[in-house]
Design a protein around this motif. Structure first.
Motif, PDB file in Angstrom:
ATOM      1  N   LEU A 258       0.803  -1.220   0.000  1.00  0.00           N
ATOM      2  CA  LEU A 258       0.000   0.000   0.000  1.00  0.00           C
ATOM      3  C   LEU A 258       0.837   1.272   0.000  1.00  0.00           C
ATOM      4  O   LEU A 258       0.366   2.327  -0.432  1.00  0.00           O
ATOM      5  N   VAL A 259       2.081   1.193   0.464  1.00  0.00           N
ATOM      6  CA  VAL A 259       2.930   2.389   0.480  1.00  0.00           C
ATOM      7  C   VAL A 259       3.926   2.393  -0.681  1.00  0.00           C
ATOM      8  O   VAL A 259       4.758   3.281  -0.781  1.00  0.00           O
ATOM      9  N   GLY A 260       3.815   1.421  -1.572  1.00  0.00           N
ATOM     10  CA  GLY A 260       4.740   1.330  -2.706  1.00  0.00           C
ATOM     11  C   GLY A 260       4.107   1.808  -3.999  1.00  0.00           C
ATOM     12  O   GLY A 260       3.042   2.431  -4.012  1.00  0.00           O
ATOM     13  N   ASP A 261       4.754   1.450  -5.098  1.00  0.00           N
ATOM     14  CA  ASP A 261       4.283   1.868  -6.418  1.00  0.00           C
ATOM     15  C   ASP A 261       3.282   0.902  -7.025  1.00  0.00           C
ATOM     16  O   ASP A 261       2.639   1.231  -8.025  1.00  0.00           O
ATOM     17  N   SER A 262       3.162  -0.302  -6.450  1.00  0.00           N
ATOM     18  CA  SER A 262       2.293  -1.317  -7.048  1.00  0.00           C
ATOM     19  C   SER A 262       1.367  -1.957  -6.012  1.00  0.00           C
ATOM     20  O   SER A 262       1.401  -3.171  -5.792  1.00  0.00           O
ATOM     21  N   PRO A 263       0.530  -1.157  -5.365  1.00  0.00           N
ATOM     22  CA  PRO A 263      -0.371  -1.737  -4.356  1.00  0.00           C
ATOM     23  C   PRO A 263      -1.435  -2.622  -4.999  1.00  0.00           C
ATOM     24  O   PRO A 263      -1.941  -2.318  -6.084  1.00  0.00           O
ATOM     25  N   VAL A 264      -1.767  -3.734  -4.347  1.00  0.00           N
ATOM     26  CA  VAL A 264      -2.802  -4.638  -4.852  1.00  0.00           C
ATOM     27  C   VAL A 264      -3.667  -5.130  -3.715  1.00  0.00           C
ATOM     28  O   VAL A 264      -3.265  -5.142  -2.547  1.00  0.00           O
ATOM     29  N   ALA A 287      -5.479   3.046  -2.638  1.00  0.00           N
ATOM     30  CA  ALA A 287      -4.466   2.568  -1.697  1.00  0.00           C
ATOM     31  C   ALA A 287      -4.439   3.429  -0.440  1.00  0.00           C
ATOM     32  O   ALA A 287      -4.330   2.930   0.680  1.00  0.00           O
ATOM     33  N   SER A 288      -4.550   4.746  -0.611  1.00  0.00           N
ATOM     34  CA  SER A 288      -4.548   5.655   0.529  1.00  0.00           C
ATOM     35  C   SER A 288      -5.773   5.427   1.409  1.00  0.00           C
ATOM     36  O   SER A 288      -5.679   5.402   2.643  1.00  0.00           O
ATOM     37  N   LEU A 289      -6.929   5.222   0.773  1.00  0.00           N
ATOM     38  CA  LEU A 289      -8.156   4.971   1.524  1.00  0.00           C
ATOM     39  C   LEU A 289      -8.057   3.654   2.284  1.00  0.00           C
ATOM     40  O   LEU A 289      -8.436   3.570   3.462  1.00  0.00           O
ATOM     41  N   ALA A 290      -7.539   2.608   1.633  1.00  0.00           N
ATOM     42  CA  ALA A 290      -7.392   1.305   2.287  1.00  0.00           C
ATOM     43  C   ALA A 290      -6.441   1.409   3.473  1.00  0.00           C
ATOM     44  O   ALA A 290      -6.697   0.848   4.550  1.00  0.00           O
ATOM     45  N   GLN A 291      -5.336   2.132   3.278  1.00  0.00           N
ATOM     46  CA  GLN A 291      -4.355   2.288   4.349  1.00  0.00           C
ATOM     47  C   GLN A 291      -4.978   3.002   5.555  1.00  0.00           C
ATOM     48  O   GLN A 291      -4.761   2.607   6.706  1.00  0.00           O
ATOM     49  N   ASP A 292      -5.785   4.025   5.287  1.00  0.00           N
ATOM     50  CA  ASP A 292      -6.435   4.776   6.362  1.00  0.00           C
ATOM     51  C   ASP A 292      -7.424   3.890   7.122  1.00  0.00           C
ATOM     52  O   ASP A 292      -7.441   3.883   8.361  1.00  0.00           O
TER      53      ASP A 292
END
Length: 417
Positions: A258-264, A287-292
């Motif tokens: 999630l913090v890289g260039d290829s989040p899946v 990715a930002s929403l999932a991380q939050d």
């Protein structure tokens, strides 16, 4: 001169099929793919015919010669060995079950294992109990239709069509192998029950999407935390094109990079409609929403329900849309239709003289939607296929949503001024 075992073993594939004669009309046909098939050439009532005894090494030299002698004996009695089978082993080799098994084994390695298992399971459940012990040449269009009608009676119209397709493929394999002369499914066009008209999930015109985005951002429920989770779930569904069930049960461990260039987001096969793993490339926004949400969730679920360690309830998202005034106008599943419409309408100008082509290939769109692929060659894919172009497509979609949402906010501010 009769063939020897060592000659057969050393026979290699060539650019064209070729024959190795064993005598008295018996020969081994070496195919371009390296398979070796026993054939007997004979004449019946002045017409030259070919009889198949199966493939080497399953049918060895001794067995092939014994079958040849039995066929010659039938011929000497004035009967056609193509119809009057010489011996029990030869009869069993030409039953629908035997040929279907050969067909399936011949193609299984090119299919997704889960898909291959489903195909054979359908054959065992619906087709083989009726056709399995019949000889290929005995199976008529009404016999096949009997199988189809039995499936249709339980309302499984998609499965009935797939069953017909598989039966036809078995017959095409048998025809190519010299085991029968015709395909009875070719005469069933128009005989199958039509599919009921598809009821599409409600979705807005794309022109009304900016208003929906603004309303989703302002969504309020009975509490701020509940409102945040519902807003996030709706937004994440819009960004990723997934089904409600796939999103509700999303777990933290399914997200990678999630913090890289290829989040899946890697959704397990047990939760997918087609029973195979689905990899969702994530845009920066997703990715930002999932991380939050992962950082705020107390349990294993990314979008928890009323109880923190339970998943979001089945109706939370659709009721959220109802509260926003979209009852009968927009469903969560309809987000997929909105995204698909947008993707399929995007064109790019190329070439000289200029011409317009699709920006996003239809396979990228269908794979992102995790749709069923009835064409099994196209359907046998690695779960990560087209990952890079799908990532670019979803990033373009997320940027498009940001763009139209920003414009809608600016218009709202000007109107309020």
């Amino acid at each position: 001169m009769a063939l020897s075992e060592i000659q057969i073993k050393k026979a290699k594939a060539a650019e064209r099929p070729y024959k190795l004669a064993d005598g008295e009309g018996l020969f081994l046909l070496v195919q371009k793919n390296g398979s070796k098939l026993w054939r007997l050439k004979y004449r019946y009532h002045g017409k030259e015919k070919l009889l198949s005894f199966g493939a080497y090494p399953e049918v060895g030299i001794a067995a092939a010669r014994e079958l040849k002698r039995a066929a010659k004996g039938v011929l000497a009695e004035g009967r056609d060995p193509m119809v009057h089978k010489p011996g029990r082993d030869f009869e069993e080799a030409k039953t629908f079950r035997a040929i279907a098994t050969m067909w399936h084994e011949n193609r299984a390695s090119s299919l997704n294992p889960a898909h291959a298992k489903r195909v054979w399971s359908r054959m065992e459940q619906d087709v083989l109990p009726v056709l399995g012990e019949l000889m290929m040449h005995e199976i008529t269009p009404p016999e096949v239709l009997k199988v189809i009608r039995k499936i249709e009676e339980r309302g499984a119209l998609d499965i009935s069509r797939r069953a017909k397709q598989c039966i036809g493929q078995v017959f095409q394999f048998a025809i190519a192998s010299g085991l029968c002369d015709s395909d009875p499914t070719a005469h069933l066009r128009g005989a199958l029950k039509p599919r009921p008209r598809v009821k599409h999930m409600a979705k807005l015109p794309l022109a009304q999407l900016p208003e929906l985005i603004i309303k989703m951002e302002r969504y309020q429920e009975e509490g701020e935390r509940r409102s945040e989770i519902t807003r996030a779930a709706l937004t994440f569904a819009l960004l990723t094109w997934v089904r409600t069930k796939e999103l509700r049960f999303a777990k933290k461990h399914e997200f990678e990079g999630l913090v890289g260039d290829s989040p899946v987001w890697r959704i397990g096969a047990d939760r997918m409609k087609m029973g195979r793993e689905h990899i969702v490339p994530l845009s920066r926004q997703a990715a930002s929403l999932a991380q939050d949400m992962i950082s705020k969730s107390e349990g294993e679920y990314v979008f928890p329900g009323q109880k923190p360690k339970m998943p979001l309830s089945e109706n939370t998202m659709i009721y959220g849309l109802y509260r926003l005034g979209y009852h009968g106008r927009q469903t969560v599943h309809g987000f997929r239709g909105l995204a698909s419409t947008w993707a399929n309408e995007q064109l790019v100008e190329v070439g000289e003289p200029p011409m317009w082509i699709r920006r996003y290939h239809e396979d990228w769109v269908e794979l992102q939607l995790a749709h069923s692929e009835e064409n099994e060659v196209r359907g046998a894919y690695n779960a990560a296929e087209y990952l890079a172009p799908r990532r670019a497509m979803l990033q373009d979609w997320a940027d498009f949503l940001d763009s139209i949402g920003g414009k809608a906010r600016n218009i709202a501010v000007l109107r309020a001024a």
